[in-house]
Structures are given as structure tokens and as C-alpha cells.
Enzyme design. Structure first.
Site, PDB file in Angstrom:
ATOM      1  CE1 TYR A  98      -4.175  -2.764   5.915  1.00 42.85           C
ATOM      2  CE2 TYR A  98      -1.824  -2.739   5.529  1.00 42.85           C
ATOM      3  CZ  TYR A  98      -3.108  -2.795   5.046  1.00 42.85           C
ATOM      4  OH  TYR A  98      -3.318  -2.891   3.705  1.00 42.85           O
ATOM      5  CB  SER A 131      -8.648   1.068  -1.782  1.00 47.91           C
ATOM      6  OG  SER A 131      -7.691   1.166  -0.771  1.00 47.91           O
ATOM      7  CD  GLN A 189      -2.849   6.533  -2.819  1.00 47.02           C
ATOM      8  OE1 GLN A 189      -2.944   7.463  -3.626  1.00 47.02           O
ATOM      9  NE2 GLN A 189      -2.718   6.729  -1.530  1.00 47.02           N
ATOM     10  CG  ASP A 221      -5.473  -0.423  -2.675  1.00 48.59           C
ATOM     11  OD1 ASP A 221      -5.873  -1.596  -2.523  1.00 48.59           O
ATOM     12  OD2 ASP A 221      -5.231   0.345  -1.737  1.00 48.59           O
ATOM     13  NE  ARG A 269      -4.435  -1.137   0.978  1.00 46.67           N
ATOM     14  CZ  ARG A 269      -5.510  -1.334   1.684  1.00 46.67           C
ATOM     15  NH1 ARG A 269      -5.447  -1.607   2.939  1.00 46.67           N
ATOM     16  NH2 ARG A 269      -6.691  -1.207   1.115  1.00 46.67           N
TER      17      ARG A 269
HETATM   18  P1  NAD Z   1      -8.613  -3.160   7.157  1.00 51.30           P
HETATM   19  O1  NAD Z   1      -9.656  -3.628   6.205  1.00 51.30           O
HETATM   20  O2  NAD Z   1      -7.424  -4.022   7.399  1.00 51.30           O
HETATM   21  O3  NAD Z   1      -9.312  -2.912   8.592  1.00 51.30           O
HETATM   22  C1  NAD Z   1     -10.479  -2.146   8.706  1.00 51.30           C
HETATM   23  C2  NAD Z   1     -10.387  -1.234   9.914  1.00 51.30           C
HETATM   24  O4  NAD Z   1     -10.573  -1.995  11.124  1.00 51.30           O
HETATM   25  C3  NAD Z   1      -9.043  -0.516  10.082  1.00 51.30           C
HETATM   26  O5  NAD Z   1      -9.272   0.874  10.080  1.00 51.30           O
HETATM   27  C4  NAD Z   1      -8.534  -1.008  11.435  1.00 51.30           C
HETATM   28  O6  NAD Z   1      -7.811  -0.020  12.140  1.00 51.30           O
HETATM   29  C5  NAD Z   1      -9.845  -1.350  12.132  1.00 51.30           C
HETATM   30  N1  NAD Z   1      -9.709  -2.235  13.307  1.00 51.30           N
HETATM   31  C6  NAD Z   1      -8.933  -3.335  13.471  1.00 51.30           C
HETATM   32  N2  NAD Z   1      -9.114  -3.847  14.720  1.00 51.30           N
HETATM   33  C7  NAD Z   1     -10.042  -3.088  15.344  1.00 51.30           C
HETATM   34  C8  NAD Z   1     -10.638  -3.120  16.627  1.00 51.30           C
HETATM   35  N3  NAD Z   1     -10.289  -4.033  17.534  1.00 51.30           N
HETATM   36  N4  NAD Z   1     -11.550  -2.176  16.932  1.00 51.30           N
HETATM   37  C9  NAD Z   1     -11.884  -1.209  16.020  1.00 51.30           C
HETATM   38  N5  NAD Z   1     -11.356  -1.120  14.794  1.00 51.30           N
HETATM   39  C10 NAD Z   1     -10.427  -2.042  14.455  1.00 51.30           C
HETATM   40  O7  NAD Z   1      -8.122  -1.703   6.787  1.00 51.30           O
HETATM   41  P2  NAD Z   1      -8.147  -0.949   5.371  1.00 51.30           P
HETATM   42  O8  NAD Z   1      -9.480  -0.379   5.158  1.00 51.30           O
HETATM   43  O9  NAD Z   1      -7.611  -1.865   4.345  1.00 51.30           O
HETATM   44  O10 NAD Z   1      -7.141   0.251   5.616  1.00 51.30           O
HETATM   45  C11 NAD Z   1      -6.142   0.192   6.596  1.00 51.30           C
HETATM   46  C12 NAD Z   1      -5.101   1.286   6.425  1.00 51.30           C
HETATM   47  O11 NAD Z   1      -4.483   1.257   5.152  1.00 51.30           O
HETATM   48  C13 NAD Z   1      -5.624   2.676   6.581  1.00 51.30           C
HETATM   49  O12 NAD Z   1      -4.647   3.401   7.303  1.00 51.30           O
HETATM   50  C14 NAD Z   1      -5.692   3.207   5.203  1.00 51.30           C
HETATM   51  O13 NAD Z   1      -5.641   4.615   5.175  1.00 51.30           O
HETATM   52  C15 NAD Z   1      -4.468   2.593   4.640  1.00 51.30           C
HETATM   53  N6  NAD Z   1      -4.517   2.554   3.193  1.00 51.30           N
HETATM   54  C16 NAD Z   1      -3.435   3.060   2.504  1.00 51.30           C
HETATM   55  C17 NAD Z   1      -3.454   3.054   1.123  1.00 51.30           C
HETATM   56  C18 NAD Z   1      -2.306   3.609   0.340  1.00 51.30           C
HETATM   57  O14 NAD Z   1      -2.203   3.374  -0.813  1.00 51.30           O
HETATM   58  N7  NAD Z   1      -1.397   4.330   0.946  1.00 51.30           N
HETATM   59  C19 NAD Z   1      -4.527   2.534   0.435  1.00 51.30           C
HETATM   60  C20 NAD Z   1      -5.603   2.006   1.170  1.00 51.30           C
HETATM   61  C21 NAD Z   1      -5.559   2.011   2.559  1.00 51.30           C
END
Ligand code: NAD
Length: 377
Positions: A225, A129, A123, A126, A118
Site C-alpha cells: 500500500y 477489489s 483474493q 476480496d 490481502r
Molecule cells: P487504495 O484504494 O488503498 O489506494 C488507491 C491508490 O492510491 C493506490 O494505488 C495508492 O498507491 C495510490 N496513492 C496513495 N497516495 C497517493 C498519492 N499521494 N499520489 C498518487 N497515488 C497515491 O489501493 P487498492 O486499490 O486497494 O490497492 C492497493 C494495493 O493492494 C495494490 O498494490 C494492489 O495490487 C494490492 N492488492 C492486492 C490484492 C491481493 O489479494 N494480493 C488484492 C487487491 C489489491
């Protein structure tokens, strides 16, 4: 260079890996696109649209004979893909060692795009996302349809109806989209996540971030994460959530930790304390569920609360989900297809190396190798 697009064969899969619009862009690069007849029908892309975009509409064997084969999920019989071809899709390799072995035996160069690092450069590719965006949106619509209440406040001649209260657990990509969708429908929305950085994003969407009494209810791991919490933190998180659930009409649960079972955030006892008629949509159902009572792939009712564990929500919005997926795939293909339309495999590129699960009969990906050599079926 021939790019083949077979029809998806997995049960309930309605998406297609390449849309006519995306195919047209590839054709501009000197690539011939062969699409299996009917591949886009369920997503609202008829064969004629592919023909108009310059594609050849063929039988399955010809689509699977491409130099590069594009898929959403794994083709039913990997041995029918041309030996040595490049196969790109989302194959859940970390839970499917048998499939990875079959790809390797066929000498396929397979890229599984859920493994994409990521990083900013990736992006546009992805798929996680993109598909989380679709799932977060659709989860709210499913909840609204299953709820006996309106989402918005209504002032009518028959009296005033209070708005629904929606609680979103986990504010990653799916959670943030769920918040935005529930707000658009007029609900009052609260959210909680263990990553404190998301508080601002939650608030910018017009929702309230549920704050813990103490500030240490956070669990941020590598790469932005979440990671697993300590037992004591988990106990306090459950208390916090329990307190909120009593006033909640709809829960959208999206909490996930990469490579682990979904965290258990709603116990049976907590469901018992919810108002009858409430709805929980558990987007973590595939990974075991955030709610103890979730059953993967089913809608169940306990203590008057409907708990929805449906999976593959992107396949319920196949037109736009396919469009997003196809754009991600064509962005990835930009790394593989050179200016003269030739295949280039640069394993020095961290995006290529990070997503390649089989090549030349072997498994070059350390995490996947570990799993396959672990002897899992
Ligand atoms: P994910 O699907 O792995 O998890 C979903 C959400 O659940 C996350 O926000 C996580 O913090 C939350 N979570 C986990 N355990 C929990 C708990 N016990 N209680 C409450 N919430 C909990 O996450 P995602 O949607 O794939 O995204 C995760 C990260 O990746 C974010 O920081 C996002 O901004 C980042 N991201 C970056 C890029 C990039 O290209 N740079 C692209 C997509 C996402």
C-alpha cells in the site's frame, strides 16, 4: 444451517448480499437460504428468481433469525439480528465504534470483510477489489456524461474532434479499472501513483505513466500500500500534477492511504488553472477527497470545473456489483461452513481472525478494540 438475507436498509443502498445464482451454490451444501421479500428487487433479482434457486422468500424477522446473516451494509437495528448469530458484511468498523459495540452487545460473531488480509488465498473473497472495480468503471462513465466533450477522436464531415485527455490519480484497483474504461471509450489517458510498481500495469493498459523529474516521488508502505509522503515530496507531487492538469479534460482521483484521510492532491488554485468545462470525479470523497473543493455526496462547479463527490458508486451498478459481492461472500462462507453444513470457526486462520470484529460479547480485533476503547462515539 440457515443463512438469512435481509433487505438492505441504508439510504441509497440498492445491492443485495446474495444473488440467486450464489444462493443455489449454498443450497448444494445443505444450507437453507431465507431471503427477505424484495431484498434483490432494486438490483434486478426478483423474489421469483430466489424461489427458483431453491430459497425461501420470507418476512424480515425470519431472514434476521438465520444462523448466519449476510448483509452489504449494517442492518438498521442490529438488535433485530438473532442473538449469537454470525453476521457478515462491510461495516466500516474503524469509523463506526458505536455500531461495533451494538454488535458485541447482541453477542454477534461479526465479520467485516473490508478488513480481509490481502493475501493470495483471500483474493476470491476480496470485496474491496470487487467494489473498487465497479467504482473505477462507473467514475469514468459519470465523467463522460458530465463532460461537454467526446472521449474518442471523431473524424466526421463536420471536421475532426480531438479525443479527451483523462488523468487518473492513484492506480490501484479503481484507478486501473478507470484507465481501462477510459481507454475503451477512446480517450488519451495518463496516470500517476506513488507506487512505482504500477508503472508497468498502467502502460499495459495503453496509458502513459506520468514520470517525475526525480525518481524519489515514491511512498510505498506495508503490504504493497501507499504511505504518506514527506512535506517536500508532497509539494513536488502537487507541482507535477498541476503541470498536467492544464491540458486535462477529465480527472479521475482515486488516491487513498489505508487508515488515513485521503491525500490532498488538487488544490483550489490548481482547479482555477484547469480548462472550463473540465470534470473531476473524486472517488476519495468518502475519505475527505483528493481535491480541496470536493464536497462529499455532491456535484459542485468551481471556476467552470465540475467536481463530483458522489459516494457508494457500486450501488449505481447494483446487478453486477451484487453478483461480485455475493461471489466474494460465498467464497468466505467456504471457510465457515463445513462439509456437513455445520458452522466452523477456526480463529487460527488469519482470514477469520483478521476479519472478526465481535465474538461472544467481546471485540477480538486489536485495531477495532483500540478504536472502541478510545471512547469514540
Ligand atoms: P487504495 O484504494 O488503498 O489506494 C488507491 C491508490 O492510491 C493506490 O494505488 C495508492 O498507491 C495510490 N496513492 C496513495 N497516495 C497517493 C498519492 N499521494 N499520489 C498518487 N497515488 C497515491 O489501493 P487498492 O486499490 O486497494 O490497492 C492497493 C494495493 O493492494 C495494490 O498494490 C494492489 O495490487 C494490492 N492488492 C492486492 C490484492 C491481493 O489479494 N494480493 C488484492 C487487491 C489489491
Amino acid at each position: 444451517m440457515i443463512v438469512g438475507v435481509p433487505r438492505e436498509t441504508a439510504a441509497g443502498e440498492t445491492r443485495v448480499a446474495l444473488t440467486p445464482d450464489a444462493a443455489k451454490r449454498l443450497a448444494g451444501k445443505g444450507v437453507t437460504v431465507r431471503v427477505e421479500a424484495g431484498a434483490g428487487t432494486a438490483a434486478g433479482y426478483p423474489d421469483a428468481a430466489y424461489q427458483n434457486a431453491g430459497c425461501e422468500v420470507t418476512d424480515r424477522a425470519q431472514a434476521l433469525a438465520g444462523d448466519i446473516v449476510l448483509a452489504v451494509q449494517a442492518p438498521a437495528q442490529p438488535e433485530t439480528v438473532r442473538e449469537g448469530a454470525v453476521l457478515i458484511g462491510a461495516f466500516a468498523p474503524l469509523t463506526n465504534p458505536g455500531l461495533v459495540r451494538a454488535f458485541a452487545q447482541r453477542k454477534l460473531t461479526t465479520f467485516s470483510l473490508e478488513l480481509l488480509p490481502r493475501i493470495t488465498r483471500a483474493q476470491s473473497m476480496d470485496i474491496l477489489s470487487s467494489m473498487s472495480t465497479v467504482a473505477g468503471y462507473k467514475a469514468v462513465l459519470i465523467a463522460a456524461a458530465a463532460s461537454g466533450k467526446f472521449f474518442p477522436m471523431l473524424v466526421t464531415a463536420a471536421g475532426t474532434i480531438a479525443p479527451s485527455r483523462v488523468f487518473v490519480l492513484g492506480a490501484g484497483v479503481a484507478g486501473l479499472q478507470a484507465i481501462a474504461t477510459a481507454r475503451r471509450l477512446g480517450a488519451i489517458v495518463e496516470a500517476f501513483d506513488v507506487r512505482p510498481a504500477v508503472k508497468e500495469q498502467v502502460e499495459s493498459l495503453g496509458a502513459k505513466f506520468v514520470a517525475a523529474d526525480t525518481s524519489d516521488l515514491t511512498a510505498e508502505g506495508e503490504g504493497g500500500y501507499a504511505k504518506e509522503m514527506s512535506e517536500e515530496q508532497h509539494r513536488r507531487e502537487l507541482e507535477l500534477i498541476h503541470g498536467r492538469l492544464k491540458d486535462t479534460d477529465v480527472v479521475i482521483a482515486t488516491a487513498l492511504i489505508p487508515g488515513k484521510p485521503a491525500p490532498r492532491l488538487i488544490t483550489a488554485a490548481m482547479v482555477r488553472d484547469m480548462k472550463p468545462g473540465s470534470v473531476i470525479v473524486d472517488l476519495a470523497a468518502e475519505m475527505g477527497g483528493n481535491c480541496e473543493l470536493t464536497e462529499k455526496g455532491k456535484d459542485v462547479v468551481h471556476h467552470g470545473v465540475t467536481i463530483i463527490g458522489r459516494t457508494n458508486l457500486p450501488a449505481t451498478t447494483p446487478h453486477d456489483a451484487s453478483q461480485m459481492y455475493a461471489r466474494n461472500l460465498t467464497a468466505f462462507l467456504g471457510l465457515l461452513i463445513g462439509k456437513e453444513g455445520q458452522l466452523t470457526l477456526n480463529f487460527e486462520d488469519e482470514i477469520i481472525a483478521g476479519t472478526c470484529i465481535t465474538h461472544d460479547g467481546g471485540i477480538p480485533h486489536a485495531r477495532v478494540t483500540q478504536l472502541v476503547e478510545g471512547g469514540a462515539a
